[in-house]
Scaffold this motif. Structure first.
Motif, PDB file in Angstrom:
ATOM      1  N   LEU A  57      -1.930  -4.913   1.625  1.00 38.84           N
ATOM      2  CA  LEU A  57      -3.076  -4.336   0.923  1.00 38.84           C
ATOM      3  C   LEU A  57      -3.898  -5.436   0.257  1.00 38.84           C
ATOM      4  O   LEU A  57      -5.130  -5.419   0.279  1.00 38.84           O
ATOM      5  CB  LEU A  57      -2.605  -3.313  -0.119  1.00 38.84           C
ATOM      6  CG  LEU A  57      -2.057  -2.002   0.440  1.00 38.84           C
ATOM      7  CD1 LEU A  57      -1.511  -1.124  -0.681  1.00 38.84           C
ATOM      8  CD2 LEU A  57      -3.115  -1.251   1.228  1.00 38.84           C
ATOM      9  N   GLU A  58      -3.192  -6.404  -0.331  1.00 34.95           N
ATOM     10  CA  GLU A  58      -3.894  -7.510  -0.982  1.00 34.95           C
ATOM     11  C   GLU A  58      -4.701  -8.338   0.008  1.00 34.95           C
ATOM     12  O   GLU A  58      -5.836  -8.712  -0.271  1.00 34.95           O
ATOM     13  CB  GLU A  58      -2.901  -8.406  -1.733  1.00 34.95           C
ATOM     14  CG  GLU A  58      -2.732  -7.965  -3.178  1.00 34.95           C
ATOM     15  CD  GLU A  58      -1.627  -8.733  -3.887  1.00 34.95           C
ATOM     16  OE1 GLU A  58      -1.487  -9.948  -3.618  1.00 34.95           O
ATOM     17  OE2 GLU A  58      -0.916  -8.113  -4.685  1.00 34.95           O
ATOM     18  N   GLU A  61      -7.704  -6.433   1.024  1.00 30.10           N
ATOM     19  CA  GLU A  61      -8.719  -6.432  -0.023  1.00 30.10           C
ATOM     20  C   GLU A  61      -9.469  -7.768   0.003  1.00 30.10           C
ATOM     21  O   GLU A  61     -10.694  -7.816  -0.086  1.00 30.10           O
ATOM     22  CB  GLU A  61      -8.080  -6.218  -1.404  1.00 30.10           C
ATOM     23  CG  GLU A  61      -9.124  -6.020  -2.494  1.00 30.10           C
ATOM     24  CD  GLU A  61      -8.552  -6.200  -3.899  1.00 30.10           C
ATOM     25  OE1 GLU A  61      -7.341  -6.402  -4.041  1.00 30.10           O
ATOM     26  OE2 GLU A  61      -9.360  -6.160  -4.841  1.00 30.10           O
ATOM     27  N   HIS A  62      -8.705  -8.827   0.158  1.00 29.63           N
ATOM     28  CA  HIS A  62      -9.265 -10.171   0.211  1.00 29.63           C
ATOM     29  C   HIS A  62     -10.242 -10.321   1.373  1.00 29.63           C
ATOM     30  O   HIS A  62     -11.278 -10.973   1.253  1.00 29.63           O
ATOM     31  CB  HIS A  62      -8.130 -11.181   0.338  1.00 29.63           C
ATOM     32  CG  HIS A  62      -8.504 -12.547  -0.096  1.00 29.63           C
ATOM     33  ND1 HIS A  62      -8.654 -12.881  -1.423  1.00 29.63           N
ATOM     34  CD2 HIS A  62      -8.803 -13.656   0.608  1.00 29.63           C
ATOM     35  CE1 HIS A  62      -9.020 -14.143  -1.495  1.00 29.63           C
ATOM     36  NE2 HIS A  62      -9.119 -14.638  -0.281  1.00 29.63           N
ATOM     37  N   LEU A  66     -10.561  -3.448   2.653  1.00 28.72           N
ATOM     38  CA  LEU A  66     -10.291  -2.406   1.667  1.00 28.72           C
ATOM     39  C   LEU A  66     -10.976  -2.740   0.352  1.00 28.72           C
ATOM     40  O   LEU A  66     -11.235  -3.893   0.033  1.00 28.72           O
ATOM     41  CB  LEU A  66      -8.783  -2.278   1.415  1.00 28.72           C
ATOM     42  CG  LEU A  66      -7.914  -1.766   2.556  1.00 28.72           C
ATOM     43  CD1 LEU A  66      -6.469  -1.700   2.098  1.00 28.72           C
ATOM     44  CD2 LEU A  66      -8.374  -0.402   3.040  1.00 28.72           C
ATOM     45  N   LYS A  67     -11.234  -1.695  -0.387  1.00 25.95           N
ATOM     46  CA  LYS A  67     -11.805  -1.851  -1.705  1.00 25.95           C
ATOM     47  C   LYS A  67     -10.799  -1.313  -2.712  1.00 25.95           C
ATOM     48  O   LYS A  67     -10.239  -0.230  -2.527  1.00 25.95           O
ATOM     49  CB  LYS A  67     -13.105  -1.033  -1.752  1.00 25.95           C
ATOM     50  CG  LYS A  67     -13.943  -1.305  -2.955  1.00 25.95           C
ATOM     51  CD  LYS A  67     -15.185  -0.424  -2.949  1.00 25.95           C
ATOM     52  CE  LYS A  67     -15.600  -0.343  -4.366  1.00 25.95           C
ATOM     53  NZ  LYS A  67     -16.589   0.497  -4.775  1.00 25.95           N
ATOM     54  N   ARG A  68     -10.548  -2.092  -3.762  1.00 29.53           N
ATOM     55  CA  ARG A  68      -9.626  -1.644  -4.789  1.00 29.53           C
ATOM     56  C   ARG A  68     -10.425  -0.892  -5.849  1.00 29.53           C
ATOM     57  O   ARG A  68     -11.463  -1.357  -6.298  1.00 29.53           O
ATOM     58  CB  ARG A  68      -8.952  -2.870  -5.394  1.00 29.53           C
ATOM     59  CG  ARG A  68      -7.872  -2.565  -6.350  1.00 29.53           C
ATOM     60  CD  ARG A  68      -7.412  -3.885  -6.942  1.00 29.53           C
ATOM     61  NE  ARG A  68      -6.439  -3.637  -7.967  1.00 29.53           N
ATOM     62  CZ  ARG A  68      -5.336  -4.366  -8.109  1.00 29.53           C
ATOM     63  NH1 ARG A  68      -5.112  -5.369  -7.296  1.00 29.53           N
ATOM     64  NH2 ARG A  68      -4.498  -4.087  -9.064  1.00 29.53           N
ATOM     65  N   TYR A  78      -6.628   2.171  -3.200  1.00 29.20           N
ATOM     66  CA  TYR A  78      -7.524   1.517  -2.241  1.00 29.20           C
ATOM     67  C   TYR A  78      -8.216   2.532  -1.346  1.00 29.20           C
ATOM     68  O   TYR A  78      -7.715   3.620  -1.110  1.00 29.20           O
ATOM     69  CB  TYR A  78      -6.735   0.565  -1.343  1.00 29.20           C
ATOM     70  CG  TYR A  78      -6.098  -0.581  -2.063  1.00 29.20           C
ATOM     71  CD1 TYR A  78      -6.748  -1.805  -2.169  1.00 29.20           C
ATOM     72  CD2 TYR A  78      -4.831  -0.449  -2.617  1.00 29.20           C
ATOM     73  CE1 TYR A  78      -6.154  -2.875  -2.826  1.00 29.20           C
ATOM     74  CE2 TYR A  78      -4.227  -1.511  -3.273  1.00 29.20           C
ATOM     75  CZ  TYR A  78      -4.892  -2.718  -3.372  1.00 29.20           C
ATOM     76  OH  TYR A  78      -4.298  -3.770  -4.012  1.00 29.20           O
ATOM     77  N   ALA A  81     -13.438  -0.166   2.776  1.00 32.96           N
ATOM     78  CA  ALA A  81     -14.626  -0.698   2.113  1.00 32.96           C
ATOM     79  C   ALA A  81     -15.921  -0.327   2.836  1.00 32.96           C
ATOM     80  O   ALA A  81     -16.982  -0.263   2.230  1.00 32.96           O
ATOM     81  CB  ALA A  81     -14.510  -2.214   1.996  1.00 32.96           C
ATOM     82  N   SER A 124     -19.308  -1.824  -8.068  1.00 33.14           N
ATOM     83  CA  SER A 124     -18.443  -0.658  -7.964  1.00 33.14           C
ATOM     84  C   SER A 124     -18.760   0.240  -9.143  1.00 33.14           C
ATOM     85  O   SER A 124     -19.134  -0.239 -10.213  1.00 33.14           O
ATOM     86  CB  SER A 124     -16.972  -1.085  -7.950  1.00 33.14           C
ATOM     87  OG  SER A 124     -16.505  -1.277  -9.251  1.00 33.14           O
TER      88      SER A 124
END
Ligand SMILES: [Zn+2]
Ligand SMILES: [Zn+2]
Ligand SMILES: [Zn+2]
Length: 139
Positions: A57-58, A61-62, A66-68, A78, A81, A124
């Motif tokens: 997941l990290e 996101e990086h 994905l968007k946290r 998440y 994105a 966001s």
């Protein structure tokens, strides 16, 4: 809906592994934020462990896949994105609803005026409040 996650991984320079595809498959285009525990439960049969899910997941996101979300919850949630939208969150029962409207250009212009910043590259927005069902109990 057809999801081409293999293409997405390649585009972001990430290795296309069955684990990564399985985790991405849990995400839907709809507004349904999920956390690592939820994914772990969904993928129980595959034997993918929680640590791997956290790490994946990290890295997603990086890579901007994905968007946290900042949902004021104890664990990180998440979403994909690519589907830009915002959230209304009930502080009482935790119900989450997505909405598309965002007058960000206007807000950005006001924020940048008399600011040290030159440009805005992303944003966001989460709105907190109470859903209709919860506010019924107040009266
Ligand atoms: Zn959403
Ligand atoms: Zn509620
Ligand atoms: Zn927006």
């Amino acid at each position: 809906m057809s999801k081409d996650f293999s293409h997405m991984l390649k585009e972001k320079g990430l290795k296309n592994t069955p684990t990564r595809r399985a985790i991405l498959d849990v995400f839907s285009a709809d507004c349904k934020p999920v956390n690592a525990e939820y994914i772990h439960e969904k993928l129980k049969k595959t034997g993918i462990n929680l640590v791997t899910i956290y790490r994946t997941l990290e890295s997603f996101e990086h890579a901007g896949i994905l968007k946290r979300l900042s949902l004021n919850k104890s664990s990180a949630y998440y979403e994909l994105a690519a589907n830009h939208h915002h959230h209304l969150i009930c502080t009482d029962c935790g119900t989450i609803e997505g909405f598309k409207e965002c007058d960000i250009d206007d807000v950005s212009r006001k924020a940048l005026k008399d600011s040290k910043f030159q440009m805005v590259s992303g944003h966001s927005l989460e709105l907190f409040g109470m859903c209709k069902k919860c506010s019924k109990f107040l009266v």
